[in-house]
Scaffold this motif. Structure first.
Motif, PDB file in Angstrom:
ATOM      1  N   UNK A  68       0.833  -1.204   0.000  1.00  0.00           N
ATOM      2  CA  UNK A  68       0.000   0.000   0.000  1.00  0.00           C
ATOM      3  C   UNK A  68       0.868   1.253   0.000  1.00  0.00           C
ATOM      4  N   UNK A  69       1.936   1.228   0.774  1.00  0.00           N
ATOM      5  CA  UNK A  69       2.844   2.384   0.834  1.00  0.00           C
ATOM      6  C   UNK A  69       3.559   2.598  -0.500  1.00  0.00           C
ATOM      7  N   UNK A  70       3.980   1.483  -1.143  1.00  0.00           N
ATOM      8  CA  UNK A  70       4.667   1.578  -2.440  1.00  0.00           C
ATOM      9  C   UNK A  70       3.758   2.196  -3.495  1.00  0.00           C
ATOM     10  N   UNK A  71       2.491   1.781  -3.540  1.00  0.00           N
ATOM     11  CA  UNK A  71       1.562   2.309  -4.525  1.00  0.00           C
ATOM     12  C   UNK A  71       1.365   3.812  -4.357  1.00  0.00           C
ATOM     13  N   UNK A  72       1.289   4.288  -3.115  1.00  0.00           N
ATOM     14  CA  UNK A  72       1.080   5.720  -2.868  1.00  0.00           C
ATOM     15  C   UNK A  72       2.349   6.529  -3.109  1.00  0.00           C
ATOM     16  N   UNK A  73       3.498   5.863  -3.016  1.00  0.00           N
ATOM     17  CA  UNK A  73       4.754   6.546  -3.352  1.00  0.00           C
ATOM     18  C   UNK A  73       4.870   6.771  -4.851  1.00  0.00           C
ATOM     19  N   UNK A  74       4.474   5.751  -5.598  1.00  0.00           N
ATOM     20  CA  UNK A  74       4.573   5.856  -7.055  1.00  0.00           C
ATOM     21  C   UNK A  74       3.465   6.698  -7.659  1.00  0.00           C
ATOM     22  N   UNK A  75       2.268   6.643  -7.056  1.00  0.00           N
ATOM     23  CA  UNK A  75       1.118   7.376  -7.600  1.00  0.00           C
ATOM     24  C   UNK A  75       0.381   8.068  -6.462  1.00  0.00           C
ATOM     25  N   UNK A  76       0.645   9.366  -6.228  1.00  0.00           N
ATOM     26  CA  UNK A  76      -0.012  10.080  -5.122  1.00  0.00           C
ATOM     27  C   UNK A  76      -1.523  10.066  -5.247  1.00  0.00           C
ATOM     28  N   UNK A  77      -2.064   9.930  -6.432  1.00  0.00           N
ATOM     29  CA  UNK A  77      -3.515   9.944  -6.591  1.00  0.00           C
ATOM     30  C   UNK A  77      -4.202   8.752  -5.961  1.00  0.00           C
ATOM     31  N   UNK A  78      -3.437   7.718  -5.632  1.00  0.00           N
ATOM     32  CA  UNK A  78      -4.033   6.513  -5.048  1.00  0.00           C
ATOM     33  C   UNK A  78      -4.703   6.798  -3.711  1.00  0.00           C
ATOM     34  N   UNK A  79      -4.159   7.778  -2.942  1.00  0.00           N
ATOM     35  CA  UNK A  79      -4.687   8.058  -1.604  1.00  0.00           C
ATOM     36  C   UNK A  79      -6.084   8.681  -1.662  1.00  0.00           C
ATOM     37  N   UNK A  80      -6.569   9.056  -2.827  1.00  0.00           N
ATOM     38  CA  UNK A  80      -7.901   9.647  -2.936  1.00  0.00           C
ATOM     39  C   UNK A  80      -9.002   8.709  -2.483  1.00  0.00           C
ATOM     40  N   UNK A  81      -8.756   7.416  -2.547  1.00  0.00           N
ATOM     41  CA  UNK A  81      -9.775   6.443  -2.147  1.00  0.00           C
ATOM     42  C   UNK A  81      -9.587   5.912  -0.741  1.00  0.00           C
ATOM     43  N   UNK A  82      -8.598   6.474   0.001  1.00  0.00           N
ATOM     44  CA  UNK A  82      -8.337   5.977   1.357  1.00  0.00           C
ATOM     45  C   UNK A  82      -9.463   6.382   2.319  1.00  0.00           C
ATOM     46  N   UNK A  83      -9.676   5.546   3.323  1.00  0.00           N
ATOM     47  CA  UNK A  83     -10.663   5.824   4.374  1.00  0.00           C
ATOM     48  C   UNK A  83     -10.014   5.576   5.734  1.00  0.00           C
ATOM     49  N   UNK A  84     -10.368   6.390   6.704  1.00  0.00           N
ATOM     50  CA  UNK A  84      -9.755   6.289   8.025  1.00  0.00           C
ATOM     51  C   UNK A  84      -8.701   7.344   8.202  1.00  0.00           C
ATOM     52  N   UNK A  85      -8.893   8.259   9.192  1.00  0.00           N
ATOM     53  CA  UNK A  85      -8.007   9.418   9.298  1.00  0.00           C
ATOM     54  C   UNK A  85      -6.596   9.030   9.736  1.00  0.00           C
ATOM     55  N   UNK A  86      -6.475   8.029  10.539  1.00  0.00           N
ATOM     56  CA  UNK A  86      -5.127   7.607  10.947  1.00  0.00           C
ATOM     57  C   UNK A  86      -4.326   7.096   9.768  1.00  0.00           C
ATOM     58  N   UNK A  87      -4.973   6.215   8.996  1.00  0.00           N
ATOM     59  CA  UNK A  87      -4.317   5.665   7.806  1.00  0.00           C
ATOM     60  C   UNK A  87      -4.016   6.766   6.790  1.00  0.00           C
ATOM     61  N   UNK A  88      -4.974   7.692   6.608  1.00  0.00           N
ATOM     62  CA  UNK A  88      -4.763   8.809   5.670  1.00  0.00           C
ATOM     63  C   UNK A  88      -3.569   9.664   6.086  1.00  0.00           C
ATOM     64  N   UNK A  89      -3.491   9.957   7.410  1.00  0.00           N
ATOM     65  CA  UNK A  89      -2.414  10.829   7.887  1.00  0.00           C
ATOM     66  C   UNK A  89      -1.042  10.227   7.634  1.00  0.00           C
ATOM     67  N   UNK A  90      -0.883   8.936   7.951  1.00  0.00           N
ATOM     68  CA  UNK A  90       0.420   8.287   7.756  1.00  0.00           C
ATOM     69  C   UNK A  90       0.788   8.245   6.275  1.00  0.00           C
ATOM     70  N   UNK A  91      -0.174   7.816   5.452  1.00  0.00           N
ATOM     71  CA  UNK A  91       0.108   7.685   4.028  1.00  0.00           C
ATOM     72  C   UNK A  91       0.323   9.032   3.338  1.00  0.00           C
ATOM     73  N   UNK A  92      -0.327  10.096   3.858  1.00  0.00           N
ATOM     74  CA  UNK A  92      -0.136  11.414   3.243  1.00  0.00           C
ATOM     75  C   UNK A  92       1.223  12.000   3.597  1.00  0.00           C
ATOM     76  N   UNK A  93       1.585  11.903   4.879  1.00  0.00           N
ATOM     77  CA  UNK A  93       2.832  12.536   5.329  1.00  0.00           C
ATOM     78  C   UNK A  93       4.062  11.828   4.774  1.00  0.00           C
TER      79      UNK A  93
END
Length: 636
Positions: A68-93
């Motif tokens: 999941x982390x690799x996909x968001x590193x390669x394509x920032x747009x992937x996080x648009x479908x994330x749910x859960x603020x804790x998970x969103x915060x880690x993956x965004x930062x």
């Protein structure tokens, strides 16, 4: 006491060392940072359990979190479908912001790397991996003729290549070569920038696997020094192979020829003496209309070339018996086993084992015995002794201008004229002292007149129409283009004067730049422009076959046999249909080798080579008339 470096200074020093490593180091650093960010984000999500898991999930296993982390590193747009603020915060930062930084940096690094590679390619500094190719070292206008001839010679080769190394911009070289040599046929042309005298740069063109090497001297004050250094860089290279290198080049000063020969003791090194060669050809061409075309036909790859042929069936027979042996090829002489060439040897010379015939032919595989049981000679048409004009004193030549070739030209003219003949030299008064040192002329009387050879009033006052031959020499003290410009002006005046005379004199002029030679050419063969063109043709021939050097040495040696165009009436009867076997027999009886003829009625027809026919088929029928010439190899 020196201060201990701070952590910031250590980090800056570490970063500087990475940047110095170039593109690979920077890509490696970005990859490492990416791995750290991906693993850090995955570890945090995995340890955070349900708190940092996506909404609706009780937790994410570590390896799933890595993906999941690799996909968001390669394509920032992937996080648009994330749910859960804790998970969103880690993956965004970590992966998303880090990925934006890494990907943008990687694009910049790769873009810079591509631009850097393109710049390197433009500079022509990459290694050539060709083999069995022709290497040309150096640059001058001669290169266009040399490449054109090698391209013609390569038409029957498989994947031929020519590699040029010169201290010149690669793109500029390619543009000039494609403009001047647009038709490369099946030959690939590769250019590299570098100094031929630098062993490191020399390795770029892979000379150790080359078929032949041509060294072209530059247009400067001391071109021989460049040739010597370049040959030294090849022959004394630590990476050289044991087999001899085939090297063709040219030398201007006779004193440097011995140095070149010493450098080439292990190799097949062919060095042409430029000054002597051009001077001899100038002197000979000025006295024989059409001789320049004969030389050009012999030296270029467009028609017939010189080959060597071992013919076991002729061993034990004489050279005279070998002359009519071929229908489509012309025998010129013998190459003895010791690599000693002998053009037009005595007719009773026996052919021994190891001897090879020197033959003029369209190709090496076209040299085939005719198989005729008897030679069809028309004996009734043969003139055993034709009329020969008695030698008489003449106002032989007018030489306009002076340079280092002039003394050799005067010496050569002295071999052809009768006692009491005269030659006039018109040049700058500074050359009068040099003329007085020409003590080798014993036959002709030499006179000097100071003047500007571009002055029409001066030329009219010389009564040029009274001379048989006019030679115009380039003033080598001047820059090349200025010297050629003066020659062109003089030549234009001479042609105008010649057009007003019923018996026009022959004109031979010297050009320093081959491009200016093209400007001055006209359809009349007498106006042939002698320059480095023939030297270029010889170098191209030697690059393809270094064994030709003894043949050229004998051909242009004043002590051996030379090419002459002699009146046809000395050999055969006029207005009678005969074959060329008959012409060969007529020349043989005079101890000469006939290999062509010149038809006077075609002397203004460029489509028929201005009447010059080299190596005709011997069964073809010819009718000679007044003014026609036979082309022979003879001692005089």
């Amino acid at each position: 006491m020196s201060q201990k470096p701070t952590l910031k200074q250590k980090w800056q020093y570490f970063f500087d060392n990475i940047m110095v490593g170039g593109t690979p180091a920077m890509i490696g650093m970005l990859a490492l940072v990416s791995v750290v960010i991906i693993l850090m984000a995955a570890g945090i999500v995995a340890l955070g359990g349900q708190l940092l898991a996506p909404e609706g999930s009780e937790g994410v296993p570590f390896f799933e979190a890595v993906w999941l982390s690799l996909m968001r590193t390669l394509d920032p747009g992937t996080m648009g479908g994330d749910a859960g603020w804790g998970f969103r915060l880690v993956m965004f930062v970590l992966p998303t912001l880090g990925g934006v930084f890494i990907i943008s940096s990687l694009i910049g690094v790769l873009s810079s790397a591509v631009e850097e590679k393109l710049e390197d390619l433009r500079k022509g500094r990459s290694l050539v991996l060709e083999h069995n190719h022709t290497v040309i070292l150096g640059w001058s206008p001669q290169i266009f003729t040399i490449i054109s001839e090698i391209v013609e010679a390569n038409t029957n080769q498989k994947k031929p290549a020519i590699v040029v190394l010169a201290d010149k911009d690669k793109v500029e070289m390619e543009d000039e070569l494609h403009a001047r040599v647009p038709e490369l046929k099946n030959t690939r042309l590769i250019c590299r920038s570098g100094s031929p005298i630098d062993p490191v740069d020399l390795e770029l063109v892979n000379p150790h696997q080359a078929r032949s090497i041509v060294v072209i001297p530059p247009e400067e004050d001391n071109p021989d020094a460049f040739v010597i250094k370049t040959v030294l860089a090849i022959t004394n290279n630590p990476n050289r192979h044991e087999q001899p290198y085939a090297i063709a080049t040219q030398i201007r000063e006779p004193k440097n020829l011995r140095v070149i020969n010493m450098l080439g003791t292990r190799d097949k090194l062919s060095a042409i003496m430029t000054g002597d060669l051009i001077a001899r050809i100038t002197a000979q061409t000025s006295r024989q209309s059409g001789l320049s075309l004969v030389y050009t036909e012999l030296l270029n790859f467009g028609g017939d070339e010189i080959y060597f042929k071992a013919e076991p069936t002729l061993v034990g027979r004489t050279y005279a018996e070998a002359l009519p042996a071929y229908e489509d090829s012309a025998v010129l002489g013998l190459m003895h086993s010791g690599s000693q060439a002998q053009l037009n040897p005595p007719m009773d010379t026996l052919i021994v084992p190891g001897d090879r015939l020197i033959a003029l032919s369209a190709d090496d595989d076209s040299i085939r015995l005719s198989g005729l049981a008897s030679i069809p000679i028309q004996v009734q048409a043969v003139h055993t002794s034709g009329p020969v004009a008695a030698a008489h004193a003449e106002q032989a030549a007018l030489i306009l201008g002076w340079n280092r070739c002039a003394p050799i030209i005067l010496r050569e003219l002295d071999h052809y004229v009768a006692a009491g003949s005269s030659v006039m030299v018109v040049a700058d008064e500074a050359f009068e002292k040099e003329l007085k040192t020409c003590s080798e002329c014993k036959i002709q009387k030499i006179s000097f007149q100071a003047g500007d050879t571009t002055d029409r009033i001066l030329l009219d006052g010389l009564k040029i129409v009274d001379y048989d031959h006019v030679i115009v020499l380039a003033d080598t003290r001047l820059p090349v283009q200025e010297a050629d410009a003066r020659t062109l002006v003089t030549l234009l005046h001479l042609r105008d004067i010649a057009s007003r005379d019923e018996t026009p004199f022959s004109i031979v002029s010297e050009m320093l730049d081959l491009r200016n030679r093209e400007l001055a050419e006209v359809t009349k063969v007498d106006d042939f422009i002698v320059s480095d063109h023939l030297v270029s043709l010889m170098m191209a021939q030697l690059s393809e076959n270094s064994a030709l050097m003894p043949v050229f040495s004998d051909l242009f040696d004043p002590g051996g046999s030379e090419i002459y165009l002699k009146p046809a009436e000395q050999y055969v009867a006029f207005d009678e249909v005969i074959n060329f076997y008959t012409v060969i027999e007529a020349a043989r009886r005079r101890g000469e080798t006939a290999f062509g003829y010149k038809i006077y009625s075609e002397h203004d027809d460029p489509a028929r080579s201005f009447g010059v026919h080299i190596n005709p088929k011997k069964m073809d029928l010819i009718t000679f008339k007044a003014g026609d010439k036979i082309i022979v190899m003879a001692e005089q």
